[in-house]
Design a protein around this motif. Structure first.
Motif, PDB file in Angstrom:
ATOM      1  N   GLN A  52      32.505  30.590  39.729  1.00 50.74           N
ATOM      2  CA  GLN A  52      31.809  31.846  40.000  1.00 50.74           C
ATOM      3  C   GLN A  52      31.070  32.391  38.788  1.00 50.74           C
ATOM      4  N   LEU A  80      34.449  31.239  48.611  1.00 51.87           N
ATOM      5  CA  LEU A  80      35.467  30.719  47.705  1.00 51.87           C
ATOM      6  C   LEU A  80      35.202  29.288  47.283  1.00 51.87           C
ATOM      7  N   GLN A 113      38.539  37.289  43.836  1.00 56.68           N
ATOM      8  CA  GLN A 113      37.246  36.819  43.345  1.00 56.68           C
ATOM      9  C   GLN A 113      36.285  37.989  43.175  1.00 56.68           C
TER      10      GLN A 113
END
Length: 247
Positions: A52, A80, A113
């Motif tokens: 990420q 994800l 996240q």
């Protein structure tokens, strides 16, 4: 065979209740982690998650994704992982076998996240979370909507309002598996509608789904929302899969 699938599902459910990792079967030393993660620290670290940091949490910052998803109507894409094991096992188990504890696991991973990448600071404030709806006929057969099971705990974790009834699916389409983007767009045209007016001044909405493939469903819903004055739509899905087909 069906009985083998049911036996495997029961086995994994018992593992989770006994405080054992869903993937390797090792004991979770901290029993408080059982309902939060279902995974030991080693298996959690081994999940095939997107990096990420490279994309600042938004897959639309990755040129290859923009090329693979042409003519999109949404503004951000948060996922994800690619559609790889163990997600290729977990998502069908959630969708078809009623492993509801997986929804909590996956929603927690998505929330972690979001917070780790500080997405609240990178994109406009979110006003509302919605989930991709099932047609009533499918819901009556399955008994639940996996997107709702993901969206509800995600909204709770992010402390954002969630409305499971705002969107409805008006067409009971056949399965989209194996169809090209063009075929999906044709099938999904006018398949969704708003069941009620959105709260006043709703400008940024999150749409939650389990898997994004061609983006056709996300596009159709995004078009509906933008017609009624929504400025930004963020798609949040557990996995992304891009077939090698013409969109």
């Amino acid at each position: 065979m069906e009985w083998k699938k049911r036996a495997q599902t029961l086995y994994q459910y018992l593992l989770s209740k006994l405080g054992q990792c869903d993937l390797c079967g090792n004991c979770l030393h901290d029993s408080s982690l059982t309902q939060q993660t279902l995974l030991c620290s080693s298996c959690l670290a081994d999940l095939p998650l997107f990096d990420q940091a490279i994309i600042q949490g938004d897959l639309l910052n990755w040129p290859a994704i923009n090329k693979g998803l042409p003519k999109i109507n949404f503004d951000h894409l948060i996922c994800l992982s690619p559609y790889l094991p163990p997600f290729t096992h977990w998502l069908p188990q959630l969708k078809y076998q009623g492993r509801f504890e997986l929804a909590t696991l996956l929603a927690n991973l998505l929330a972690q996240q979001w917070e780790k990448q500080k997405l609240t600071e990178l994109i406009a404030p979110v006003d509302l979370i919605l989930s991709v709806p099932l047609h009533i006929n499918k819901w009556q057969v399955r008994g639940y909507n996996q997107a709702h099971l993901l969206a509800k705990p995600l909204a709770q974790s992010l402390q954002l309002p969630y409305d499971e009834f705002a969107l409805i699916r008006t067409q009971n389409n056949t399965s989209q598996v194996g169809k090209t983007g063009k075929e999906r767009r044709k099938t999904l045209a006018n398949a969704f509608t708003l069941a009620k007016e959105l709260p006043g001044n709703t400008k940024h909405i999150i749409i939650v789904d389990d898997v994004l493939t061609t983006g056709s469903t996300a596009n159709e819903i995004s078009k509906i929302l933008k017609r009624v004055g929504v400025n930004e739509v963020t798609i949040v899905a557990v996995c992304l899969t891009l077939p090698n087909t013409n969109n």
